[in-house]
Enzyme design. Structure first.
Site, PDB file in Angstrom:
ATOM      1  N   GLY A  31      48.165  43.125  45.801  1.00  0.00           N
ATOM      2  CA  GLY A  31      48.871  41.951  44.749  1.00  0.00           C
ATOM      3  C   GLY A  31      48.007  40.684  45.473  1.00  0.00           C
ATOM      4  O   GLY A  31      46.720  40.651  45.919  1.00  0.00           O
ATOM      5  N   GLY A  36      40.931  38.464  38.134  1.00  0.00           N
ATOM      6  CA  GLY A  36      39.976  39.487  38.414  1.00  0.00           C
ATOM      7  C   GLY A  36      41.231  40.481  38.572  1.00  0.00           C
ATOM      8  O   GLY A  36      41.168  42.269  37.537  1.00  0.00           O
ATOM      9  N   HIS A  37      42.091  41.078  39.014  1.00  0.00           N
ATOM     10  CA  HIS A  37      42.886  42.338  38.725  1.00  0.00           C
ATOM     11  C   HIS A  37      43.503  42.615  37.447  1.00  0.00           C
ATOM     12  O   HIS A  37      43.602  43.246  37.084  1.00  0.00           O
ATOM     13  CB  HIS A  37      44.277  41.758  39.765  1.00  0.00           C
ATOM     14  CG  HIS A  37      44.212  41.484  40.848  1.00  0.00           C
ATOM     15  ND1 HIS A  37      43.848  40.338  41.885  1.00  0.00           N
ATOM     16  CD2 HIS A  37      43.595  43.342  42.386  1.00  0.00           C
ATOM     17  CE1 HIS A  37      43.941  40.942  43.293  1.00  0.00           C
ATOM     18  NE2 HIS A  37      43.257  42.192  43.541  1.00  0.00           N
ATOM     19  N   LYS A 149      33.480  45.186  41.836  1.00  0.00           N
ATOM     20  CA  LYS A 149      33.747  43.845  43.469  1.00  0.00           C
ATOM     21  C   LYS A 149      33.761  44.821  44.114  1.00  0.00           C
ATOM     22  O   LYS A 149      32.652  44.623  44.929  1.00  0.00           O
ATOM     23  CB  LYS A 149      34.959  42.871  42.862  1.00  0.00           C
ATOM     24  CG  LYS A 149      35.272  42.600  44.454  1.00  0.00           C
ATOM     25  CD  LYS A 149      34.829  41.313  44.156  1.00  0.00           C
ATOM     26  CE  LYS A 149      35.204  40.214  45.522  1.00  0.00           C
ATOM     27  NZ  LYS A 149      35.938  41.633  46.726  1.00  0.00           N
ATOM     28  N   ASP A 150      34.640  45.951  44.326  1.00  0.00           N
ATOM     29  CA  ASP A 150      34.527  46.436  45.542  1.00  0.00           C
ATOM     30  C   ASP A 150      33.069  47.816  45.217  1.00  0.00           C
ATOM     31  O   ASP A 150      34.189  48.777  45.248  1.00  0.00           O
ATOM     32  CB  ASP A 150      35.939  46.911  45.417  1.00  0.00           C
ATOM     33  CG  ASP A 150      36.633  45.499  46.460  1.00  0.00           C
ATOM     34  OD1 ASP A 150      36.011  45.342  46.863  1.00  0.00           O
ATOM     35  OD2 ASP A 150      37.590  45.057  45.094  1.00  0.00           O
ATOM     36  N   GLN A 153      33.448  51.077  47.137  1.00  0.00           N
ATOM     37  CA  GLN A 153      34.946  51.871  47.040  1.00  0.00           C
ATOM     38  C   GLN A 153      34.763  52.253  45.789  1.00  0.00           C
ATOM     39  O   GLN A 153      35.209  53.604  45.481  1.00  0.00           O
ATOM     40  CB  GLN A 153      36.221  50.428  47.443  1.00  0.00           C
ATOM     41  CG  GLN A 153      37.280  51.088  46.971  1.00  0.00           C
ATOM     42  CD  GLN A 153      37.751  50.265  47.404  1.00  0.00           C
ATOM     43  OE1 GLN A 153      38.914  49.860  47.800  1.00  0.00           O
ATOM     44  NE2 GLN A 153      38.775  49.364  45.417  1.00  0.00           N
ATOM     45  N   VAL A 176      34.443  39.844  38.444  1.00  0.00           N
ATOM     46  CA  VAL A 176      35.215  38.328  37.760  1.00  0.00           C
ATOM     47  C   VAL A 176      35.528  37.232  38.550  1.00  0.00           C
ATOM     48  O   VAL A 176      35.132  37.310  39.681  1.00  0.00           O
ATOM     49  CB  VAL A 176      37.290  37.922  36.981  1.00  0.00           C
ATOM     50  CG1 VAL A 176      36.995  36.721  36.472  1.00  0.00           C
ATOM     51  CG2 VAL A 176      37.600  40.050  35.871  1.00  0.00           C
ATOM     52  N   SER A 185      38.442  36.734  44.516  1.00  0.00           N
ATOM     53  CA  SER A 185      39.305  37.270  45.370  1.00  0.00           C
ATOM     54  C   SER A 185      40.316  37.100  46.325  1.00  0.00           C
ATOM     55  O   SER A 185      40.367  35.215  46.253  1.00  0.00           O
ATOM     56  CB  SER A 185      38.308  37.602  46.866  1.00  0.00           C
ATOM     57  OG  SER A 185      38.556  38.105  47.865  1.00  0.00           O
ATOM     58  N   ARG A 187      40.973  36.969  49.056  1.00  0.00           N
ATOM     59  CA  ARG A 187      40.553  36.232  50.729  1.00  0.00           C
ATOM     60  C   ARG A 187      39.516  35.149  50.243  1.00  0.00           C
ATOM     61  O   ARG A 187      39.356  33.949  51.397  1.00  0.00           O
ATOM     62  CB  ARG A 187      39.208  37.382  51.071  1.00  0.00           C
ATOM     63  CG  ARG A 187      40.438  38.053  51.721  1.00  0.00           C
ATOM     64  CD  ARG A 187      39.326  39.213  52.387  1.00  0.00           C
ATOM     65  NE  ARG A 187      40.257  40.362  53.461  1.00  0.00           N
ATOM     66  CZ  ARG A 187      40.098  41.674  53.306  1.00  0.00           C
ATOM     67  NH1 ARG A 187      39.674  42.346  52.379  1.00  0.00           N
ATOM     68  NH2 ARG A 187      40.854  42.825  53.989  1.00  0.00           N
TER      69      ARG A 187
HETATM   70  P1  AMP Z   1      42.874  45.107  45.212  1.00  0.00           P
HETATM   71  O1  AMP Z   1      43.905  43.920  45.517  1.00  0.00           O
HETATM   72  O2  AMP Z   1      41.625  43.881  46.288  1.00  0.00           O
HETATM   73  O3  AMP Z   1      42.684  45.825  46.844  1.00  0.00           O
HETATM   74  O4  AMP Z   1      41.802  45.128  45.244  1.00  0.00           O
HETATM   75  C1  AMP Z   1      42.760  45.406  43.121  1.00  0.00           C
HETATM   76  C2  AMP Z   1      41.214  46.013  42.799  1.00  0.00           C
HETATM   77  O5  AMP Z   1      41.062  45.101  41.816  1.00  0.00           O
HETATM   78  C3  AMP Z   1      40.189  46.397  43.267  1.00  0.00           C
HETATM   79  O6  AMP Z   1      39.514  47.637  41.975  1.00  0.00           O
HETATM   80  C4  AMP Z   1      39.026  45.710  42.723  1.00  0.00           C
HETATM   81  O7  AMP Z   1      37.690  45.741  43.137  1.00  0.00           O
HETATM   82  C5  AMP Z   1      39.546  45.015  41.866  1.00  0.00           C
HETATM   83  N1  AMP Z   1      39.230  43.722  41.930  1.00  0.00           N
HETATM   84  C6  AMP Z   1      39.031  42.420  42.778  1.00  0.00           C
HETATM   85  N2  AMP Z   1      38.684  41.301  42.160  1.00  0.00           N
HETATM   86  C7  AMP Z   1      38.608  41.362  41.244  1.00  0.00           C
HETATM   87  C8  AMP Z   1      37.603  41.191  40.717  1.00  0.00           C
HETATM   88  N3  AMP Z   1      36.784  39.306  40.928  1.00  0.00           N
HETATM   89  N4  AMP Z   1      36.678  41.484  39.576  1.00  0.00           N
HETATM   90  C9  AMP Z   1      37.539  42.360  38.954  1.00  0.00           C
HETATM   91  N5  AMP Z   1      37.589  43.563  39.969  1.00  0.00           N
HETATM   92  C10 AMP Z   1      38.556  43.034  40.872  1.00  0.00           C
END
Ligand code: AMP
Length: 281
Positions: A31, A36-37, A149-150, A153, A176, A185, A187
């Protein structure tokens, strides 16, 4: 867009939506959604008939001194953004309904989960793999979308799916970034103005490293040293910067095969990660 809070409700809704052999794409998130998401969601929309997005801040992947409590939560706003991107189903379980109170079973990759981010976040990757495995079994998608980005993971998830022969295609989506290169991010909102101004140095350091590599430098120690200096000069504290094999995720001494630079650095109190892929020359 339908909203489901339990695995049972999700399965019921998906049962109706996937009738007639429709393909399901899953986008797991925690969330506080940003572009990016949403790029992952659009990618899923383009590839799949039914798009499921999960929003769940997974306690299993946070260490005891990490930001689980303070992690940004704003499901109402997330839902609006997802609706606008054309998601069909939003899965928002609570910890209480998603995990047994005495949850015990964990997915582990003993070879790789303790490296890089895993060294500084013990238990993080087994927590992430376990929640992703639960989400996979809940939604049974044909495709699942993860951000590069991760990078570590996404690698571990692809390895889990391959090792366990799960019929799920893992789609890895490029990172992104903001105009200044900083990877988006959730964060980033923790960054104070000074740290926000310094943080794009991570991307700048990775881009310079890649330029040096393309120009002929293959020695990992020299490449890494220069990049660490660039981040430090901008006020960052590098936690680790490693150049590793894309295939095995093990460290390299020389860039003699497709590699990826993985980095984590603190700007102020905020820990940021990024990476850049290198092809062998
Ligand atoms: P998170 O909510 O941080 O767990 O991210 C959920 C998904 O979104 C994960 O697969 C992340 O790698 C992807 N994600 C987060 N930030 C970015 C970004 N800047 N560009 C591409 N994917 C992202």
């Amino acid at each position: 867009m339908k909203r489901c809070k339990t695995v049972e409700a999700l399965r019921r809704e998906l049962g109706k939506l996937r009738a007639g052999g429709k393909t399901v794409g899953l986008v797991p998130t925690m969330g506080a959604l940003h572009e990016g998401h949403l790029t992952l969601v659009r990618e899923a929309r383009a590839k799949c008939d039914v798009v499921v997005v999960s929003v769940f801040v997974n306690p299993l992947q946070f260490g005891p001194n990490e930001d689980f409590e303070s992690y940004p939560r704003r499901v109402a706003q997330d839902a609006k953004l997802l609706e606008a991107c054309g998601a069909d189903l939003l899965f928002v379980p609570t910890t209480e309904t998603f995990y047994n109170p005495d949850h015990q079973t964990m997915i582990v990759n003993p070879a790789v989960q303790g490296l890089y981010c895993g060294k500084y976040r013990p238990g993080h990757f087994s927590g992430a793999l376990t929640v992703v495995a639960k989400l996979f079994f809940a939604a049974q998608p044909e495709f699942a979308f993860f951000g590069k980005k991760d990078w570590q993971q996404a690698w571990l998830i692809a390895k889990m799916v391959s090792d366990l022969n799960w019929p799920i295609r893992i789609v890895k989506v490029p990172t992104v970034r903001g105009k200044d290169g900083l990877a988006l991010s959730s964060r980033n909102e923790y960054l104070d103005p000074k740290s926000r101004a310094g943080a794009p140095a991570i991307r700048a350091a990775l881009v310079s490293l890649k330029k040096a590599q393309v120009s002929g430098e293959r020695n990992v120690a020299r490449l890494a040293e220069e990049a660490k200096k660039t981040i430090s000069r901008a006020g960052g504290r590098v936690q680790y910067l490693e150049i590793v094999s894309q295939k095995s995720l093990l460290p390299l001494k020389s860039v003699s095969e497709p590699a990826v630079v993985l980095v984590a650095a603190f700007f102020g109190k905020t820990r940021l990660i990024d990476n850049i892929e290198l092809s062998a020359r």
